[in-house]
Design a protein around this motif. Structure first.
Motif, mmCIF file in Angstrom:
data_model
loop_
_atom_site.group_PDB
_atom_site.id
_atom_site.type_symbol
_atom_site.label_atom_id
_atom_site.label_comp_id
_atom_site.label_asym_id
_atom_site.label_seq_id
_atom_site.Cartn_x
_atom_site.Cartn_y
_atom_site.Cartn_z
ATOM 1 N N LEU A 64 -33.612 -7.042 22.604
ATOM 2 C CA LEU A 64 -32.706 -6.702 21.502
ATOM 3 C C LEU A 64 -32.708 -7.865 20.514
ATOM 4 O O LEU A 64 -32.156 -8.921 20.793
ATOM 5 N N ARG A 65 -33.342 -7.664 19.369
ATOM 6 C CA ARG A 65 -33.580 -8.774 18.450
ATOM 7 C C ARG A 65 -32.464 -8.976 17.433
ATOM 8 O O ARG A 65 -32.492 -9.933 16.667
ATOM 9 N N GLN A 66 -31.493 -8.083 17.430
ATOM 10 C CA GLN A 66 -30.376 -8.217 16.491
ATOM 11 C C GLN A 66 -29.072 -7.863 17.199
ATOM 12 O O GLN A 66 -28.978 -6.799 17.818
ATOM 13 N N PRO A 67 -28.057 -8.731 17.149
ATOM 14 C CA PRO A 67 -26.792 -8.432 17.830
ATOM 15 C C PRO A 67 -26.117 -7.192 17.259
ATOM 16 O O PRO A 67 -26.311 -6.832 16.101
ATOM 17 N N LEU A 68 -25.323 -6.538 18.096
ATOM 18 C CA LEU A 68 -24.471 -5.456 17.626
ATOM 19 C C LEU A 68 -23.281 -6.078 16.903
ATOM 20 O O LEU A 68 -23.031 -7.272 17.005
ATOM 21 N N GLU A 69 -22.549 -5.270 16.181
ATOM 22 C CA GLU A 69 -21.365 -5.754 15.471
ATOM 23 C C GLU A 69 -20.164 -4.956 15.963
ATOM 24 O O GLU A 69 -20.188 -3.713 15.952
ATOM 25 N N VAL A 70 -19.117 -5.632 16.413
ATOM 26 C CA VAL A 70 -17.976 -4.949 17.024
ATOM 27 C C VAL A 70 -16.656 -5.521 16.511
ATOM 28 O O VAL A 70 -16.609 -6.613 15.947
ATOM 29 N N ILE A 71 -15.596 -4.750 16.726
ATOM 30 C CA ILE A 71 -14.234 -5.161 16.385
ATOM 31 C C ILE A 71 -13.368 -4.923 17.614
ATOM 32 O O ILE A 71 -13.460 -3.866 18.250
ATOM 33 N N PRO A 72 -12.506 -5.872 18.004
ATOM 34 C CA PRO A 72 -11.617 -5.648 19.158
ATOM 35 C C PRO A 72 -10.716 -4.434 18.920
ATOM 36 O O PRO A 72 -10.218 -4.234 17.815
ATOM 37 N N VAL A 73 -10.521 -3.631 19.953
ATOM 38 C CA VAL A 73 -9.638 -2.464 19.854
ATOM 39 C C VAL A 73 -8.199 -2.931 20.050
ATOM 40 O O VAL A 73 -7.867 -3.539 21.069
#
Length: 204
Positions: A64-73
């Motif tokens: 996986l060459r690019q991190p995912l983008e997330v927001i805390p719930v």
């Protein structure tokens, strides 16, 4: 996995977290178990996952060459909503289910939540130029973004015109935005459904 991909993955896994500042905003890169991700149901109303065979094979070979983008719930500790990387997450989920345990946890950029509307706008902004969209996705994306910006405008949280902000975020010309707007407010739902199903295109 090549040496560059291996080095990136190892550096992410060895660090509990690290601070990065894309676009001047402070975020963290952390390894998060993929099973605790939450996909906003509205995402499926805008974007489709599509065929992932090529992406899955690329991730298996190169990592996986690019991190995912997330927001805390909010109100749910250790749970995150995906903002960007839905196809990568789904592909890694398939690989994990097939016994590739190195994809059980994935590198993620953690963004700060700024409220439901801004989080929805962030999701659209992150995906607007990061993937090849179908005409149906372009229409659904336009409708969702205009709805969110119109609500912010009504709440006094947006300066300027909604149309101008839509064009800026989606990279649309005023003509393209006008075309999407006509279709979005068309009373013939059959036309919109055919567009979203890929049976006709925007120019038709």
């Amino acid at each position: 996995m090549n040496n560059m991909s291996t080095g990136l993955l190892n550096s992410l896994m060895n660090a509990q977290s690290q601070t990065v500042t894309p676009s001047g905003q402070q975020m963290q890169v952390v390894m998060i178990p993929s099973r605790i991700f939450f996909k906003d149901p509205a995402t499926a109303e805008i974007y489709t996952i599509g065929n992932m065979d090529g992406l899955k094979d690329d991730i298996l070979q190169h990592g996986l060459r690019q991190p995912l983008e997330v927001i805390p719930v909010e109100g749910e500790p250790n749970r995150y909503m995906l903002i960007s990387g839905h196809r990568r997450w789904a592909a890694c989920g398939i690989l994990s289910a097939c016994g590739e345990s190195r994809f059980d946890a994935l590198p993620c950029l953690i963004r700060e939540s700024h409220g439901k509307l801004d989080d929805r706008i962030a999701l659209i902004t992150a995906n607007a130029t990061a993937r090849d969209l179908t005409d149906g996705e372009r229409l659904a994306q336009y409708e969702a973004l205009k709805d969110a910006l119109t609500k912010k405008k009504a709440a006094g949280q947006l300066e300027g015109k909604v149309r101008d902000e839509v064009c800026r975020i989606l990279g649309l010309s005023t003509g393209a935005a006008a075309r999407l707007n006509v279709i979005a407010f068309c009373e013939n739902e059959v036309i919109k459904e055919r567009l979203k199903a890929g049976e006709i295109g925007l120019m038709e």
